[in-house]
Design a protein around this motif. Structure first.
Motif, PDB file in Angstrom:
ATOM      1  N   UNK A  57       0.968  -1.360   0.215  1.00 54.19           N
ATOM      2  CA  UNK A  57      -0.085   0.091   0.178  1.00 54.19           C
ATOM      3  C   UNK A  57       0.984   0.518  -0.008  1.00 54.19           C
ATOM      4  N   UNK A  58       1.772   1.599   0.657  1.00 48.75           N
ATOM      5  CA  UNK A  58       2.910   2.644   0.831  1.00 48.75           C
ATOM      6  C   UNK A  58       3.103   2.767  -0.480  1.00 48.75           C
ATOM      7  N   UNK A  59       4.239   1.666  -1.305  1.00 47.17           N
ATOM      8  CA  UNK A  59       4.216   1.533  -2.733  1.00 47.17           C
ATOM      9  C   UNK A  59       3.200   1.963  -4.230  1.00 47.17           C
ATOM     10  N   UNK A  60       2.192   1.792  -3.892  1.00 46.55           N
ATOM     11  CA  UNK A  60       1.084   1.853  -4.574  1.00 46.55           C
ATOM     12  C   UNK A  60       0.489   3.533  -4.084  1.00 46.55           C
ATOM     13  N   UNK A  61       1.785   4.595  -2.692  1.00 49.46           N
ATOM     14  CA  UNK A  61       0.737   5.811  -2.616  1.00 49.46           C
ATOM     15  C   UNK A  61      -0.361   5.775  -2.208  1.00 49.46           C
ATOM     16  N   UNK A  62      -1.290   4.635  -1.074  1.00 55.10           N
ATOM     17  CA  UNK A  62      -1.949   5.065  -0.652  1.00 55.10           C
ATOM     18  C   UNK A  62      -2.067   5.609   1.171  1.00 55.10           C
ATOM     19  N   UNK A  63      -0.659   5.044   1.358  1.00 56.71           N
ATOM     20  CA  UNK A  63      -0.441   5.429   2.474  1.00 56.71           C
ATOM     21  C   UNK A  63       0.201   6.777   2.956  1.00 56.71           C
ATOM     22  N   UNK A  64       0.667   6.753   3.566  1.00 59.69           N
ATOM     23  CA  UNK A  64       1.309   8.211   4.471  1.00 59.69           C
ATOM     24  C   UNK A  64       2.314   7.741   5.474  1.00 59.69           C
ATOM     25  N   UNK A  65       3.098   7.036   5.799  1.00 59.30           N
ATOM     26  CA  UNK A  65       4.277   6.281   6.918  1.00 59.30           C
ATOM     27  C   UNK A  65       4.186   7.091   7.692  1.00 59.30           C
ATOM     28  N   UNK A  66       4.630   6.320   9.271  1.00 60.09           N
ATOM     29  CA  UNK A  66       4.904   7.558  10.589  1.00 60.09           C
ATOM     30  C   UNK A  66       5.975   7.187  10.640  1.00 60.09           C
ATOM     31  N   UNK A  67       7.000   7.966  11.503  1.00 63.60           N
ATOM     32  CA  UNK A  67       8.183   8.260  11.615  1.00 63.60           C
ATOM     33  C   UNK A  67       8.616   6.966  11.409  1.00 63.60           C
ATOM     34  N   UNK A  68       7.644   6.241  11.898  1.00 65.09           N
ATOM     35  CA  UNK A  68       8.202   4.895  13.210  1.00 65.09           C
ATOM     36  C   UNK A  68       8.591   3.631  11.783  1.00 65.09           C
ATOM     37  N   UNK A  69       8.046   4.033  10.585  1.00 66.87           N
ATOM     38  CA  UNK A  69       7.910   3.106   9.634  1.00 66.87           C
ATOM     39  C   UNK A  69       8.981   4.428   8.289  1.00 66.87           C
ATOM     40  N   UNK A  70       8.836   4.832   8.721  1.00 65.31           N
ATOM     41  CA  UNK A  70      10.268   5.760   7.688  1.00 65.31           C
ATOM     42  C   UNK A  70      11.210   5.550   8.298  1.00 65.31           C
ATOM     43  N   UNK A  71      11.549   5.287   9.895  1.00 66.88           N
ATOM     44  CA  UNK A  71      12.692   4.714   9.700  1.00 66.88           C
ATOM     45  C   UNK A  71      13.752   3.413  10.373  1.00 66.88           C
ATOM     46  N   UNK A  72      11.913   2.322   9.760  1.00 66.57           N
ATOM     47  CA  UNK A  72      12.701   1.217   9.244  1.00 66.57           C
ATOM     48  C   UNK A  72      12.756   0.890   7.615  1.00 66.57           C
ATOM     49  N   UNK A  73      12.015   1.957   6.866  1.00 63.90           N
ATOM     50  CA  UNK A  73      12.482   2.107   5.879  1.00 63.90           C
ATOM     51  C   UNK A  73      13.938   2.767   5.537  1.00 63.90           C
ATOM     52  N   UNK A  74      14.218   3.107   5.955  1.00 59.39           N
ATOM     53  CA  UNK A  74      15.589   4.030   6.007  1.00 59.39           C
ATOM     54  C   UNK A  74      17.105   3.547   5.816  1.00 59.39           C
ATOM     55  N   UNK A  75      16.513   2.100   7.667  1.00 59.69           N
ATOM     56  CA  UNK A  75      17.274   1.186   8.036  1.00 59.69           C
ATOM     57  C   UNK A  75      17.317   0.110   7.179  1.00 59.69           C
ATOM     58  N   UNK A  76      16.398  -0.435   6.401  1.00 51.88           N
ATOM     59  CA  UNK A  76      16.027  -0.989   5.425  1.00 51.88           C
ATOM     60  C   UNK A  76      17.175  -1.146   4.067  1.00 51.88           C
ATOM     61  N   UNK A  77      16.361   0.121   3.851  1.00 54.61           N
ATOM     62  CA  UNK A  77      17.471   0.565   2.092  1.00 54.61           C
ATOM     63  C   UNK A  77      18.505   1.374   2.253  1.00 54.61           C
ATOM     64  N   UNK A  78      18.607   1.614   3.765  1.00 51.33           N
ATOM     65  CA  UNK A  78      19.995   2.609   3.755  1.00 51.33           C
ATOM     66  C   UNK A  78      20.171   3.805   3.015  1.00 51.33           C
ATOM     67  N   UNK A  79      19.010   4.172   3.459  1.00 55.83           N
ATOM     68  CA  UNK A  79      18.396   5.946   2.897  1.00 55.83           C
ATOM     69  C   UNK A  79      18.314   6.611   4.062  1.00 55.83           C
ATOM     70  N   UNK A  80      19.008   7.799   3.366  1.00 51.97           N
ATOM     71  CA  UNK A  80      18.945   9.158   5.230  1.00 51.97           C
ATOM     72  C   UNK A  80      17.447   9.120   5.751  1.00 51.97           C
ATOM     73  N   UNK A  81      16.839   9.022   6.402  1.00 53.59           N
ATOM     74  CA  UNK A  81      15.118   9.481   6.880  1.00 53.59           C
ATOM     75  C   UNK A  81      14.772  10.855   6.351  1.00 53.59           C
ATOM     76  N   UNK A  82      15.777  12.056   6.439  1.00 58.15           N
ATOM     77  CA  UNK A  82      14.735  13.139   5.698  1.00 58.15           C
ATOM     78  C   UNK A  82      14.879  12.809   4.187  1.00 58.15           C
ATOM     79  N   UNK A  83      15.665  11.826   3.498  1.00 60.31           N
ATOM     80  CA  UNK A  83      15.348  11.866   1.892  1.00 60.31           C
ATOM     81  C   UNK A  83      13.689  11.409   1.899  1.00 60.31           C
ATOM     82  N   UNK A  84      13.897  10.667   2.518  1.00 64.12           N
ATOM     83  CA  UNK A  84      12.310   9.952   2.576  1.00 64.12           C
ATOM     84  C   UNK A  84      10.614  10.812   3.045  1.00 64.12           C
TER      85      UNK A  84
END
Length: 121
Positions: A43-70
Motif C-alpha cells: 500500500x505504501x508503494x502504491x501511494x495509498x498511505x502516508x507512513x509514520x516516523x517509525x515506518x520511515x525509520x524502518x524503511x530508511x535502515x532497511x534501504x540504507x537511505x537517509x530518513x530526511x530523504x524519505x
C-alpha cells in the motif's frame, strides 16, 4: 488526504519501489527487514498511505537511505498549516535536523523515547 499529500505519497511509493528494486529485494523481504506487513508495504508503494516516523525509520535502515530523504518525498520538510495529522513532532524535528549526523539523530531519538516511556509508567 489532500491532493498534494496524495502526490507526495505517490512519489514516496515510487521511490521506495525503485530503491527496493535497486537493492534486489522482494516486497516480502523489505517488509520483513523494515518490520512491516507485506500488505502495508504494498500500500505504501502504491501511494495509498502516508507512513509514520517509525515506518520511515524502518524503511530508511532497511534501504540504507537517509530518513530526511524519505521525508522530502512526502513534503514533510516544508512548513505546513494543515491539520494536526501533519504537525511537526519532536522525532521528525530531530530527523530533519541537517546539523546532526545519523548516529547523533539515533542517539537523540533513543534518549527521547526512553524519557517518554519513563513518563508513561
Amino acid at each position: 488526504m489532500t491532493e498534494s499529500n496524495a502526490s507526495g505519497s505517490g512519489a514516496f511509493g515510487d521511490f521506495i519501489r525503485s530503491q527496493r528494486k535497486l537493492a534486489e529485494m522482494s516486497q516480502r523481504e523489505l517488509a520483513k527487514v523494515a518490520d512491516l506487513s507485506d500488505a502495508y508495504l504494498s500500500q505504501l508503494e502504491r501511494g495509498l498511505h502516508e507512513p509514520s516516523v517509525r515506518v520511515l525509520h524502518g524503511l530508511s535502515e532497511a534501504l540504507n537511505v537517509p530518513t530526511e530523504r524519505l521525508l522530502r518525498f512526502l513534503g514533510r520538510n516544508e512548513d505546513s498549516d494543515e491539520s494536526d495529522e501533519h504537525e511537526v513532532t519532536t522525532e521528525s524535528a530531530i530527523l530533519l535536523d541537517d546539523a546532526l549526523t545519523d548516529v547523533q539523530k539515533q542517539s537523540l531519538l533513543d534518549i527521547y523515547r526512553s524519557f517518554v516511556a519513563a513518563n508513561d509508567l
